[in-house]
Motif scaffolding. Structure first.
Motif, short mmCIF file in Angstrom:
data_model
loop_
_atom_site.label_atom_id
_atom_site.label_comp_id
_atom_site.label_asym_id
_atom_site.label_seq_id
_atom_site.Cartn_x
_atom_site.Cartn_y
_atom_site.Cartn_z
N SER A 173 -91.32 -27.07 21.48
CA SER A 173 -90.28 -27.30 22.56
C SER A 173 -89.17 -26.82 22.73
CB SER A 173 -90.18 -29.07 22.78
OG SER A 173 -89.61 -29.26 23.93
N ILE A 174 -88.76 -26.20 23.60
CA ILE A 174 -87.53 -25.26 23.92
C ILE A 174 -86.78 -25.80 25.27
CG2 ILE A 174 -86.43 -23.24 24.03
CD1 ILE A 174 -88.86 -22.03 22.51
N ALA A 175 -85.54 -26.29 25.06
CA ALA A 175 -84.96 -26.62 26.06
C ALA A 175 -84.05 -25.38 26.51
CB ALA A 175 -84.02 -27.72 25.79
N THR A 176 -84.15 -24.94 27.87
CA THR A 176 -83.63 -23.78 28.18
C THR A 176 -83.38 -23.70 29.80
OG1 THR A 176 -83.75 -21.40 28.28
CG2 THR A 176 -85.97 -22.57 28.37
N TYR A 177 -82.23 -22.88 30.00
CA TYR A 177 -81.80 -22.86 31.45
C TYR A 177 -81.22 -21.55 31.73
CZ TYR A 177 -79.78 -23.68 35.98
OH TYR A 177 -79.42 -23.62 37.47
N ARG A 178 -81.87 -20.83 32.50
CA ARG A 178 -81.12 -19.37 32.80
C ARG A 178 -80.87 -18.74 31.47
NH1 ARG A 178 -77.46 -20.22 38.18
NH2 ARG A 178 -79.24 -21.03 39.48
N ASP A 179 -81.78 -18.73 30.34
CA ASP A 179 -81.27 -18.16 29.17
C ASP A 179 -82.14 -16.89 29.03
OD1 ASP A 179 -80.95 -17.45 26.45
OD2 ASP A 179 -81.59 -19.30 25.72
N GLU A 180 -81.49 -15.44 29.11
CA GLU A 180 -82.32 -14.49 28.88
C GLU A 180 -82.90 -14.01 27.72
OE1 GLU A 180 -78.11 -11.85 27.82
OE2 GLU A 180 -78.94 -11.67 29.96
N ASN A 181 -82.43 -14.98 26.46
CA ASN A 181 -82.81 -14.47 25.28
C ASN A 181 -84.13 -15.74 24.95
OD1 ASN A 181 -81.39 -12.51 24.34
ND2 ASN A 181 -79.63 -14.11 24.16
N CYS A 182 -84.42 -16.61 25.98
CA CYS A 182 -85.50 -17.38 25.80
C CYS A 182 -86.78 -16.69 25.55
CB CYS A 182 -85.81 -18.16 26.97
SG CYS A 182 -87.16 -19.48 26.64
N LEU A 183 -87.09 -15.65 26.23
CA LEU A 183 -88.31 -14.83 25.95
C LEU A 183 -88.10 -14.30 24.20
CD1 LEU A 183 -90.68 -13.61 26.73
CD2 LEU A 183 -89.37 -11.61 27.67
N ASN A 184 -87.29 -13.76 23.70
CA ASN A 184 -87.02 -13.51 22.41
C ASN A 184 -87.39 -14.55 21.35
OD1 ASN A 184 -86.63 -10.81 22.84
ND2 ASN A 184 -84.42 -11.04 23.25
N THR A 185 -86.68 -15.58 21.83
CA THR A 185 -86.84 -16.91 21.00
C THR A 185 -88.49 -17.15 20.81
OG1 THR A 185 -84.87 -17.97 21.67
CG2 THR A 185 -86.28 -19.24 20.87
N VAL A 186 -89.19 -17.27 21.83
CA VAL A 186 -90.64 -17.71 21.76
C VAL A 186 -91.38 -16.52 21.14
CG1 VAL A 186 -92.82 -18.17 23.19
CG2 VAL A 186 -90.66 -18.91 23.99
N LYS A 187 -90.93 -15.35 21.32
CA LYS A 187 -91.77 -14.09 20.72
C LYS A 187 -91.40 -14.21 19.15
CE LYS A 187 -91.57 -9.05 20.53
NZ LYS A 187 -90.81 -8.89 19.59
N TRP A 188 -90.18 -14.69 18.71
CA TRP A 188 -89.93 -14.56 17.16
C TRP A 188 -90.45 -15.81 16.83
CZ3 TRP A 188 -83.84 -13.91 18.68
CH2 TRP A 188 -83.75 -12.15 18.80
N ALA A 189 -90.66 -16.94 17.32
CA ALA A 189 -91.21 -18.14 16.58
C ALA A 189 -92.74 -17.50 16.41
CB ALA A 189 -91.27 -19.33 18.07
N TYR A 190 -93.47 -16.83 17.22
CA TYR A 190 -94.91 -16.45 16.86
C TYR A 190 -94.91 -15.46 15.81
CZ TYR A 190 -97.15 -19.28 20.66
OH TYR A 190 -97.78 -20.08 21.39
N GLU A 191 -93.74 -14.58 15.80
CA GLU A 191 -93.83 -13.46 14.78
C GLU A 191 -93.34 -14.06 13.55
OE1 GLU A 191 -92.23 -9.59 17.55
OE2 GLU A 191 -90.88 -10.72 16.04
N LYS A 192 -92.53 -15.00 13.33
CA LYS A 192 -92.20 -15.57 12.11
C LYS A 192 -92.90 -16.76 11.59
CE LYS A 192 -87.35 -13.91 12.72
NZ LYS A 192 -87.35 -12.94 11.87
N ALA A 193 -93.54 -17.17 12.54
CA ALA A 193 -94.51 -18.37 11.99
C ALA A 193 -95.49 -18.21 11.05
CB ALA A 193 -95.21 -19.18 13.20
N LYS A 194 -95.75 -19.09 9.98
CA LYS A 194 -96.60 -18.77 8.95
C LYS A 194 -98.22 -18.77 9.39
CE LYS A 194 -97.78 -20.47 4.11
NZ LYS A 194 -97.43 -21.29 3.06
#
Length: 200
Positions: A173-194
């Motif tokens: 769950s990610i709380a975000t509002y007009r955050d241009e880096n949100c896409l990167n956060t989701v992307k990194w979550a999948y890339e770094k998840a075990k």
């Protein structure tokens, strides 16, 4: 002689931190005891200032008659059948209605947003009616509306929640509002998840 001097110096240096630590501990203990004594005197003074007529015995009896003493109903709070606010304000609910709610499907996003939007409009109307009230009156108007409407609705929402998954998945769950880096956060979550396949 040089070795003896070095040893003596080293011994003095080693004992110094222990002495400082002991002194610091003693000072802290002294401050704690002084604080305890001060609080005891304040409590004794407060108790001495209360006369028999000032003790709200009748209020306590009334609270017990209305079952509004939280400490006597902790089992219900833990079970989720009552909330602390509902006990305090006597906002009791219908248990039969609770059973009906558990049979309904989970609330849809549209159902949630519709209710909360209407609730905000209701709050706006209530505050308009109290626009000349003091800050305490405004808070009371908001508080009373919340206890009367939002608390019961929140119970319905919780009772209609879907069963918790038991498949080892991880809810992100990610709380975000007009955050241009949100896409990167989701992307990194999948890339770094075990186990990225377990993220939902």
């Amino acid at each position: 002689q040089i070795d003896d001097g070095s040893s003596a110096t080293a011994g003095t240096t080693n004992t110094r931190p222990a002495a400082v630590k002991a002194l610091s501990s003693a000072l802290k203990h002294g401050k704690l005891m002084a604080s305890v004594q001060r609080k005891r005197k304040q409590l004794r003074s407060a108790l001495d200032s209360i006369t028999h007529e000032q003790i709200p015995i009748m209020r306590l009896q009334k609270l017990r008659e209305r079952h509004e003493i939280v400490g006597e109903r902790l089992a219900e709070v833990r079970a989720g059948s009552e909330t602390v606010e509902e006990i305090i304000h006597g906002a009791h609910h219908d248990l039969h209605q609770d059973d009906e709610q558990t049979q309904l499907p989970p609330m849809s996003l549209q159902e949630i947003t519709t209710y909360l939007t209407e609730w905000i409009h209701t709050l706006h109307d209530v505050l308009l009616q109290n626009k000349k009230a003091t800050h305490e009156g405004i808070w009371k108007a908001y508080h009373d509306l919340t206890v009367k409407t939002l608390y019961p609705w929140d119970r319905k929402y919780l009772q209609r929640m879907p069963k918790r998954k038991d498949d080892g998945s991880v809810f992100l769950s990610i709380a975000t509002y007009r955050d241009e880096n949100c896409l990167n956060t989701v992307k990194w979550a999948y890339e770094k998840a075990k186990y990225p396949d377990k993220l939902t």
